[in-house]
Enzyme design. Structure first.
Site, PDB file in Angstrom:
ATOM      1  CB  CYS A  11      -0.878   0.044   1.247  1.00 47.63           C
ATOM      2  SG  CYS A  11      -1.986  -1.356   1.363  1.00 47.63           S
ATOM      3  N   GLY A  37      -0.263   0.312  -5.041  1.00 44.71           N
ATOM      4  CA  GLY A  37      -1.528  -0.378  -4.853  1.00 44.71           C
ATOM      5  C   GLY A  37      -2.538   0.100  -5.870  1.00 44.71           C
ATOM      6  CG  ASN A 113       2.962   0.530   3.247  1.00 39.39           C
ATOM      7  OD1 ASN A 113       4.057   1.028   3.026  1.00 39.39           O
ATOM      8  ND2 ASN A 113       2.649  -0.674   2.799  1.00 39.39           N
ATOM      9  N   GLY A 114       1.672  -1.877   5.452  1.00 39.52           N
ATOM     10  CA  GLY A 114       2.434  -2.863   6.216  1.00 39.52           C
ATOM     11  C   GLY A 114       1.570  -4.052   6.528  1.00 39.52           C
ATOM     12  CE1 TYR A 253       8.105  -5.340  -9.405  1.00 36.41           C
ATOM     13  CE2 TYR A 253       7.158  -5.405  -7.209  1.00 36.41           C
ATOM     14  CZ  TYR A 253       7.013  -5.442  -8.577  1.00 36.41           C
ATOM     15  OH  TYR A 253       5.762  -5.558  -9.122  1.00 36.41           O
TER      16      TYR A 253
HETATM   17  P1  AMP Z   1       7.369 -14.097 -11.890  1.00 37.19           P
HETATM   18  O1  AMP Z   1       6.913 -13.918 -13.288  1.00 37.19           O
HETATM   19  O2  AMP Z   1       6.363 -14.813 -11.045  1.00 37.19           O
HETATM   20  O3  AMP Z   1       8.724 -14.707 -11.771  1.00 37.19           O
HETATM   21  O4  AMP Z   1       7.454 -12.644 -11.263  1.00 37.19           O
HETATM   22  C1  AMP Z   1       8.577 -11.874 -11.511  1.00 37.19           C
HETATM   23  C2  AMP Z   1       8.190 -10.524 -11.975  1.00 37.19           C
HETATM   24  O5  AMP Z   1       7.288  -9.958 -11.038  1.00 37.19           O
HETATM   25  C3  AMP Z   1       9.402  -9.624 -12.054  1.00 37.19           C
HETATM   26  O6  AMP Z   1       9.380  -8.947 -13.293  1.00 37.19           O
HETATM   27  C4  AMP Z   1       9.252  -8.673 -10.897  1.00 37.19           C
HETATM   28  O7  AMP Z   1       9.558  -7.342 -11.272  1.00 37.19           O
HETATM   29  C5  AMP Z   1       7.811  -8.774 -10.452  1.00 37.19           C
HETATM   30  N1  AMP Z   1       7.682  -8.924  -8.981  1.00 37.19           N
HETATM   31  C6  AMP Z   1       8.616  -9.077  -8.073  1.00 37.19           C
HETATM   32  N2  AMP Z   1       8.103  -9.182  -6.846  1.00 37.19           N
HETATM   33  C7  AMP Z   1       6.802  -9.096  -6.965  1.00 37.19           C
HETATM   34  C8  AMP Z   1       5.729  -9.135  -6.045  1.00 37.19           C
HETATM   35  N3  AMP Z   1       5.890  -9.252  -4.749  1.00 37.19           N
HETATM   36  N4  AMP Z   1       4.519  -9.049  -6.550  1.00 37.19           N
HETATM   37  C9  AMP Z   1       4.358  -8.949  -7.851  1.00 37.19           C
HETATM   38  N5  AMP Z   1       5.313  -8.890  -8.765  1.00 37.19           N
HETATM   39  C10 AMP Z   1       6.521  -8.972  -8.345  1.00 37.19           C
END
Ligand code: AMP
Length: 479
Positions: A11, A37, A113-114, A253
């Site tokens: 969030c 979010g 947020n958290g 990220y």
């Molecule tokens: P995946 O396709 O499941 O391996 O997700 C990796 C992609 O999702 C990468 O391009 C990341 O930038 C992004 N990503 C990383 N962490 C998260 C997260 N917690 N929630 C959603 N997307 C994520």
């Protein structure tokens, strides 16, 4: 009791104290925090003591939710706002924030947020004492604790109630005469103070200050409660001091590249992550191609370090949104396909390095490798600017059940084969930390190391795992 959806809350929070256009500023502020979010957003505002709090909350993006007449309704000099992403099940309007209540101490609104790790026991305790919950979100527990008449000795000060919370919480709280910003004693999530003319602003990220033309003043400290009222600013430290545990994944990220976290610019950190990665896993190649948008700065650093040309060969359709926020399966599959298009002529016959910030389930990486192979790339090397994700986050970043994390399923050698890549290289923990230029001890690295800054009993872990098992994941299914 109903089963609350605890693994939630990626969030953003925002607050304005003392500006005639507080709601409008909040609208723009939330717009800048939209990446934190995208399921629902809300603003609660008021025009000073004795005036009613007004609230507009809806499902959707900030730009879709607030119309001019909403902002007129929200007239006043005080406002707090929230953008929310939650896991499936709790993605309903009732759970949208800010949450507000009429209490024996007057009107109160909060945005959080958290993620609390003792939400279950706190909620049971409150329910035993007659509390009735309207939502399934752990943030309502905070609202109820703040609203409680002072019964317990530890709560002699209204904010003393917050001492019962364990976990991650960056909060903005609005009372009738004040706005309060709070960061949990570990400082998991960011919260910064800014100033615009004579108004004070609180924001999850500094990029919102840039948009408003506000000056960054400082970050709130871990464990700080900053009270903003007629007499100005006043800081309290209601919690026991803990080891700072700022989420390193905010740099990698989650945060926007134009934000500064702890006075360190996020995009520059990502460039350094790419440089570190290039030193750790160099490769002989013709092109460095980012996976947009998350891999852009890392790829720049990688290309710079090895003097390999940078080529943004994937073109992103910016109107799709992050795949992970889409709550239904149909939309997720669709998003993965429409989000990126490859300009084939750049990569045909070339040895290509693709750079992304992280691999969760491997869907993105695997699809991009397939795209490159189909376009005739001669070699495809995958480089990732963080360490392998192996553990759950209980402090506000949503990852799937650890058994679905690709790094737990394959050895590094088998992973390259599964993803169809010639090689895969992840950055190590030391390189990640070096890129931030901050001390290792000040970070939470739990999703990589499994070392959690707040100890929890195993029944909590089991509960969280069951919660995750029972929900449809937000991430695209593996292709
Ligand atoms: P995946 O396709 O499941 O391996 O997700 C990796 C992609 O999702 C990468 O391009 C990341 O930038 C992004 N990503 C990383 N962490 C998260 C997260 N917690 N929630 C959603 N997307 C994520």
């Amino acid at each position: 009791m109903t089963s609350p959806n605890y693994p939630s809350h990626e969030c953003g929070v925002f607050a304005v104290y003392g500006h005639p256009n507080a709601a409008l500023l909040s609208y723009y502020g939330l717009f800048a925090l939209q990446h934190r979010g995208q399921e629902s957003a809300g603003i609660v505002a008021h025009a000073g003591a004795q005036t009613s709090f007004r609230s507009v909350k809806r499902m959707g993006l900030v730009s879709q939710i607030f119309k001019e007449k909403d902002l007129e309704e929200l007239a006043g000099s005080y406002a707090i706002g929230h953008v929310r992403y939650s896991t499936t099940g709790s993605s309903n309007l009732l759970n949208a924030q800010p949450l507000s209540a009429n209490t024996s101490r007057g009107q109160l609104a909060i945005a959080h947020n958290g993620n609390l790790i003792n939400a279950l026991s706190l909620r049971l305790d409150l329910e035993k004492r007659g509390a009735i919950f309207q939502t399934t979100s752990d943030s309502e527990i905070i609202l109820l604790l703040l609203a409680q008449p002072i019964l317990k000795p530890e709560a002699t000060h209204p904010l003393g109630a917050l001492r019962q919370l364990e976990g991650a919480f960056s909060l903005v709280i609005m009372g009738e005469r004040e706005i309060i910003g709070v960061r949990d004693p570990h400082g998991f999530r960011p919260l910064s103070l800014g100033k615009l003319d004579n108004a004070w602003i609180l924001s999850s990220e500094t990029c919102a200050f840039d948009l408003l033309g506000a000056d960054f003043v400082r970050d709130l400290e871990p464990g700080e409660a900053l009270i903003i009222n007629e007499s100005g600013l006043h800081s309290e430290f209601p919690f026991q001091t803990k080891r700072e545990s700022f989420c390193i994944f905010e740099y990698i990220y989650f945060a926007r590249p134009d934000s500064n976290l702890r006075n360190i610019n996020v995009s520059q950190t990502r460039v350094r992550l790419g440089q570190e990665l290039a030193r750790l896993h160099p490769v002989d190649a013709d092109l460095v191609v980012p996976i947009p948008d998350s891999g852009i700065y890392g790829a720049l650093g990688f290309s710079e370090e090895l003097k390999i040309p940078y080529q943004p060969a994937f073109v992103r359709n910016h109107y799709v949104g992050r795949t992970f926020i889409e709550p239904t399966q149909l939309m997720r599959d669709f998003s993965v396909r429409v989000k990126l298009n490859l300009i084939e002529s750049y990569v045909k016959g070339k040895r290509v390095v693709i750079v992304d910030d992280s691999i969760v389930r491997g869907t993105t990486a695997r699809n991009r490798v397939i795209n490159l192979r189909q376009a005739g790339a001669r070699e495809v090397h995958l480089r990732i600017t963080c360490s392998p994700h192996r553990h759950a986050c209980y402090y506000g970043i949503d990852f799937p059940n650890p058994k679905d994390l690709i790094a737990n399923e394959y050895s590094m050698e088998d992973l390259a084969a599964y993803l169809g890549a010639d090689s895969v290289g992840y950055l190590d923990i030391e390189g990640m930390v070096r890129a931030t230029r901050l001390p290792k001890e000040s970070f939470c690295l739990a999703c990589f190391t499994g070392e959690y800054p707040i100890p929890f009993d195993t029944s909590f872990d089991k509960f969280m795992m069951e919660e995750q098992e029972n929900r449809t994941s937000f991430l695209p299914e593996r292709a």
